[in-house]
Design an enzyme around this catalytic site. Structure first.
Site, PDB file in Angstrom:
ATOM      1  N   THR A 126     -32.655  -6.785  51.682  1.00 38.03           N
ATOM      2  CA  THR A 126     -31.590  -6.098  52.405  1.00 38.03           C
ATOM      3  C   THR A 126     -30.902  -5.063  51.523  1.00 38.03           C
ATOM      4  O   THR A 126     -30.857  -5.208  50.288  1.00 38.03           O
ATOM      5  CB  THR A 126     -30.541  -7.122  52.887  1.00 38.03           C
ATOM      6  N   TYR A 149     -23.995 -13.484  50.353  1.00 41.79           N
ATOM      7  CA  TYR A 149     -25.259 -13.222  51.049  1.00 41.79           C
ATOM      8  C   TYR A 149     -26.146 -12.294  50.224  1.00 41.79           C
ATOM      9  O   TYR A 149     -27.332 -12.574  49.995  1.00 41.79           O
ATOM     10  CB  TYR A 149     -24.991 -12.610  52.428  1.00 41.79           C
TER      11      TYR A 149
END
Length: 317
Positions: A126, A149
């Site tokens: 990501t 995250y």
């Protein structure tokens, strides 16, 4: 070709499986643990077309408990998408879920793969690993995640590199930038914006709404992902998968207002934690190695997502 997709029932994973099955030589094994019971019905809907496909096999198993020796085979391709997503929910006690499903699951899968001669192992990461950057971000930018995250996904990348260097795993890392489109999760921005407008409710906006993102339509994202399977010279590479347009949140809402023919009510609710103010993908490497070229405009992509959500929220006030 035998292809394993983890996170197959998810937003992007289900689209990827459908795209891979368009090529008759491919057999796809989809795996998803339905970690969040509240999202089970959404995921089952994502799988509707796949479960009736003759070249698709589905395993509903927790990836922490799965016996990979019964699934992995010589010359397999693995797309590892399975992860707990979301920046805002990765703080506090929730972090345990992220550690288990983003780090430990990845390590166990890599460990299982080290003695199997795979064709390719494609790890989906990501843009959250980059943190706050100025201008266009290339793959050699120093990682500096702003959220737990992002830390877990970056850890997954490092694990992939460790197993590649020590065990020769054929790793490719893809970093997605803000993917949207049909089947987008209910917690994601565009889904929430459209749902609020359909229900005539105020749209919650974090910060001043002038933060920008590099938005990637899911079909473009999937084409780039599939290209990583067939392209040469991808082993050991880390590649950005970005979109066709960057816009601010307020500009996105203006496009939604134009498409839906209504004015949105905005509710500014203060800053959020762990998110960069701007993202902007340098996709020149993807263009060169994958011949990647995003083609879907933001307006067209939003129209597709609205059409999808109209079915879900039809008649809801």
């Amino acid at each position: 070709m035998r292809i394993i997709v983890t996170g197959a029932a998810g937003f992007i994973g289900s689209h990827l499986c459908e795209r891979l099955l368009k090529e008759e030589q491919n057999v796809v094994i989809g795996i998803d643990g339905f970690i969040d019971p509240s999202k089970k019905q959404i995921k089952l809907k994502n799988l509707e077309n796949l479960l009736i496909h003759p070249r698709f096999q589905f395993f509903n198993q927790n990836l922490l408990e799965i016996d990979w020796s019964k699934i992995l085979s010589k010359d397999d391709v693995i797309f590892h998408l399975a992860a707990v997503p979301g920046v805002r929910s990765s703080w506090g006690n929730n972090f345990q879920l992220y550690v288990e499903n983003n780090i430990l699951v990845t390590q166990r899968l890599l460990e299982a793969c080290k003695n199997v001669p795979l064709k390719k192992f494609i790890y989906v990461s990501t843009s959250s690993i980059y943190g706050e950057k100025v201008g266009m971000v290339s793959e050699d930018s120093m990682p500096s995640p702003l959220s737990p995250y992002g830390v877990t996904k970056l850890t997954g990348e490092y694990l992939c590199k460790v197993y590649s260097e020590n065990d020769g795993l054929p790793i490719t890392i893809l970093r997605y930038f803000t993917v949207y489109g049909p089947r987008q999760r209910p917690d994601m921005a565009f889904h929430r914006f459209i749902e609020c407008m359909l229900k005539n409710k105020p749209i919650p906006i974090y910060g001043d709404g002038k933060q920008t993102r590099d938005f990637t339509f899911v079909r473009d994202c999937v084409e780039g992902t599939v290209a990583a399977l067939y392209a040469e010279h991808t082993l050991g590479e880390t590649i950005n998968i970005g979109g066709k347009e960057r816009k601010s949140i307020l500009e996105v809402i203006e496009i939604l207002e134009e498409i839906m023919g209504q004015k949105a009510t905005l509710d500014f609710i203060g800053k959020t934690r762990g998110e960069p103010r701007h993202t902007w993908a340098d996709i020149s490497k993807a263009e060169k190695i994958l011949q990647y070229k995003p083609v879907v405009s933001l307006k067209e992509g939003l129209l597709h997502e609205i059409e999808d959500l109209l079915v879900i929220y039809k008649g809801v006030e």
